[in-house]
Design a protein around this motif. Structure first.
Motif, mmCIF file in Angstrom:
data_model
loop_
_atom_site.group_PDB
_atom_site.id
_atom_site.type_symbol
_atom_site.label_atom_id
_atom_site.label_comp_id
_atom_site.label_asym_id
_atom_site.label_seq_id
_atom_site.Cartn_x
_atom_site.Cartn_y
_atom_site.Cartn_z
ATOM 1 N N ASN A 9 0.821 -1.216 0.000
ATOM 2 C CA ASN A 9 0.000 0.000 0.000
ATOM 3 C C ASN A 9 0.853 1.263 0.000
ATOM 4 O O ASN A 9 0.502 2.234 -0.672
ATOM 5 N N VAL A 10 1.935 1.260 0.754
ATOM 6 C CA VAL A 10 2.835 2.421 0.738
ATOM 7 C C VAL A 10 3.437 2.591 -0.654
ATOM 8 O O VAL A 10 3.508 3.706 -1.178
ATOM 9 N N HIS A 11 3.828 1.488 -1.261
ATOM 10 C CA HIS A 11 4.384 1.543 -2.617
ATOM 11 C C HIS A 11 3.340 2.048 -3.612
ATOM 12 O O HIS A 11 3.628 2.897 -4.450
ATOM 13 N N LEU A 12 2.121 1.551 -3.483
ATOM 14 C CA LEU A 12 1.075 1.873 -4.436
ATOM 15 C C LEU A 12 0.513 3.282 -4.247
ATOM 16 O O LEU A 12 0.275 3.992 -5.222
ATOM 17 N N PHE A 13 0.319 3.707 -2.988
ATOM 18 C CA PHE A 13 -0.371 4.968 -2.735
ATOM 19 C C PHE A 13 0.541 6.121 -2.339
ATOM 20 O O PHE A 13 0.073 7.256 -2.262
ATOM 21 N N PHE A 14 1.816 5.868 -2.062
ATOM 22 C CA PHE A 14 2.728 6.962 -1.718
ATOM 23 C C PHE A 14 3.933 7.036 -2.643
ATOM 24 O O PHE A 14 4.226 8.083 -3.212
ATOM 25 N N VAL A 15 4.634 5.927 -2.795
ATOM 26 C CA VAL A 15 5.891 5.940 -3.542
ATOM 27 C C VAL A 15 5.656 6.265 -5.013
ATOM 28 O O VAL A 15 6.287 7.159 -5.570
ATOM 29 N N ILE A 16 4.744 5.531 -5.639
ATOM 30 C CA ILE A 16 4.513 5.749 -7.070
ATOM 31 C C ILE A 16 3.920 7.132 -7.351
ATOM 32 O O ILE A 16 4.421 7.832 -8.233
ATOM 33 N N PRO A 17 2.879 7.589 -6.629
ATOM 34 C CA PRO A 17 2.375 8.940 -6.913
ATOM 35 C C PRO A 17 3.397 10.046 -6.659
ATOM 36 O O PRO A 17 3.482 11.002 -7.433
ATOM 37 N N SER A 18 4.182 9.930 -5.595
ATOM 38 C CA SER A 18 5.182 10.973 -5.336
ATOM 39 C C SER A 18 6.283 10.943 -6.393
ATOM 40 O O SER A 18 6.786 11.992 -6.804
ATOM 41 N N ILE A 20 5.851 9.997 -9.546
ATOM 42 C CA ILE A 20 5.253 10.562 -10.758
ATOM 43 C C ILE A 20 5.166 12.084 -10.644
ATOM 44 O O ILE A 20 5.488 12.796 -11.594
ATOM 45 N N TYR A 21 4.751 12.583 -9.496
ATOM 46 C CA TYR A 21 4.633 14.032 -9.331
ATOM 47 C C TYR A 21 5.994 14.719 -9.412
ATOM 48 O O TYR A 21 6.158 15.688 -10.143
ATOM 49 N N PHE A 62 21.399 22.457 -22.227
ATOM 50 C CA PHE A 62 20.549 22.326 -21.043
ATOM 51 C C PHE A 62 19.259 21.585 -21.366
ATOM 52 O O PHE A 62 18.829 20.709 -20.622
ATOM 53 N N ASN A 63 18.628 21.912 -22.486
ATOM 54 C CA ASN A 63 17.398 21.219 -22.867
ATOM 55 C C ASN A 63 17.668 19.767 -23.238
ATOM 56 O O ASN A 63 16.833 18.896 -22.984
ATOM 57 N N GLY A 64 18.816 19.492 -23.812
ATOM 58 C CA GLY A 64 19.195 18.106 -24.094
ATOM 59 C C GLY A 64 19.376 17.301 -22.817
ATOM 60 O O GLY A 64 18.948 16.146 -22.738
ATOM 61 N N LEU A 65 20.010 17.909 -21.824
ATOM 62 C CA LEU A 65 20.160 17.224 -20.534
ATOM 63 C C LEU A 65 18.808 16.963 -19.874
ATOM 64 O O LEU A 65 18.591 15.892 -19.296
ATOM 65 N N LEU A 66 17.897 17.915 -19.948
ATOM 66 C CA LEU A 66 16.568 17.704 -19.378
ATOM 67 C C LEU A 66 15.797 16.623 -20.132
ATOM 68 O O LEU A 66 15.052 15.848 -19.523
ATOM 69 N N PHE A 67 15.985 16.549 -21.441
ATOM 70 C CA PHE A 67 15.347 15.492 -22.223
ATOM 71 C C PHE A 67 15.887 14.124 -21.812
ATOM 72 O O PHE A 67 15.125 13.180 -21.605
ATOM 73 N N ILE A 68 17.204 14.021 -21.668
ATOM 74 C CA ILE A 68 17.821 12.756 -21.235
ATOM 75 C C ILE A 68 17.355 12.389 -19.825
ATOM 76 O O ILE A 68 17.042 11.225 -19.547
ATOM 77 N N ALA A 69 17.261 13.378 -18.939
ATOM 78 C CA ALA A 69 16.782 13.118 -17.578
ATOM 79 C C ALA A 69 15.336 12.622 -17.593
ATOM 80 O O ALA A 69 14.968 11.740 -16.814
ATOM 81 N N SER A 70 14.508 13.158 -18.493
ATOM 82 C CA SER A 70 13.123 12.701 -18.589
ATOM 83 C C SER A 70 13.040 11.261 -19.084
ATOM 84 O O SER A 70 12.233 10.473 -18.588
ATOM 85 N N ILE A 71 13.882 10.897 -20.042
ATOM 86 C CA ILE A 71 13.911 9.520 -20.532
ATOM 87 C C ILE A 71 14.359 8.575 -19.413
ATOM 88 O O ILE A 71 13.754 7.506 -19.200
ATOM 89 N N ILE A 72 15.388 8.964 -18.676
ATOM 90 C CA ILE A 72 15.864 8.142 -17.560
ATOM 91 C C ILE A 72 14.784 8.010 -16.485
ATOM 92 O O ILE A 72 14.601 6.939 -15.903
ATOM 93 N N ASN A 73 14.030 9.076 -16.236
ATOM 94 C CA ASN A 73 12.943 9.011 -15.257
ATOM 95 C C ASN A 73 11.850 8.056 -15.698
ATOM 96 O O ASN A 73 11.253 7.358 -14.869
ATOM 97 N N LEU A 74 11.559 7.994 -16.984
ATOM 98 C CA LEU A 74 10.576 7.028 -17.480
ATOM 99 C C LEU A 74 11.075 5.599 -17.285
ATOM 100 O O LEU A 74 10.302 4.699 -16.930
ATOM 101 N N ILE A 75 12.360 5.384 -17.497
ATOM 102 C CA ILE A 75 12.938 4.065 -17.269
ATOM 103 C C ILE A 75 12.853 3.698 -15.786
ATOM 104 O O ILE A 75 12.478 2.580 -15.422
ATOM 105 N N HIS A 76 13.166 4.667 -14.923
ATOM 106 C CA HIS A 76 13.078 4.416 -13.482
ATOM 107 C C HIS A 76 11.628 4.172 -13.042
ATOM 108 O O HIS A 76 11.383 3.372 -12.134
ATOM 109 N N LEU A 77 10.682 4.853 -13.672
ATOM 110 C CA LEU A 77 9.281 4.620 -13.337
ATOM 111 C C LEU A 77 8.877 3.197 -13.687
ATOM 112 O O LEU A 77 8.203 2.524 -12.903
#
Length: 111
Positions: A9-18, A20-21, A62-77
């Motif tokens: 429940n902590v994973h489902l209702f706290f970890v994942i939403p936080s 994602i946000y 800077f925008n390239g780094l943010l794009f790479i960070a977003s891709i890595i965040n999707l992988i981590h998600l």
């Protein structure tokens, strides 16, 4: 781990939403918007103090780094959603729930 339902429940209702946000919403929509549109004025001023064309390089970098960070965040998600330990806990919860000999549901079997 003594309480797999609590962890699930902590994973489902706290970890994942936080996650994602903070990583999927804040970085692309707040930080990237600020970097892409609101920072153009100081990038132009920085370019006037430096070599012509350096502002565009800073902007692209800077925008390239943010794009790479977003891709890595999707992988981590994806890794967070399918974390092996949480899947293992979820399967043990389902297994315990379907087990007629499970004593946690009041089906006490005396030998």
């Amino acid at each position: 781990l003594r309480r797999p339902k609590v962890i699930r429940n902590v994973h489902l209702f706290f970890v994942i939403p936080s996650f994602i946000y903070c990583r999927i919403f804040l970085i692309p929509f707040i930080v990237w918007y600020s970097a892409a549109f609101e920072s153009l004025g100081w990038i132009q001023q920085l370019e006037k103090a430096m070599v012509q064309g350096s502002g565009m390089l800073i902007y692209i970098f800077f925008n390239g780094l943010l794009f790479i960070a977003s891709i890595i965040n999707l992988i981590h998600l994806r890794r967070l959603l399918y974390h092996p330990r949480v899947i293992e806990l979820t399967s043990t919860i389902r297994h315990d729930h379907n087990d007629p000999n499970n004593q946690s549901h009041g089906n006490h079997k005396f030998i």
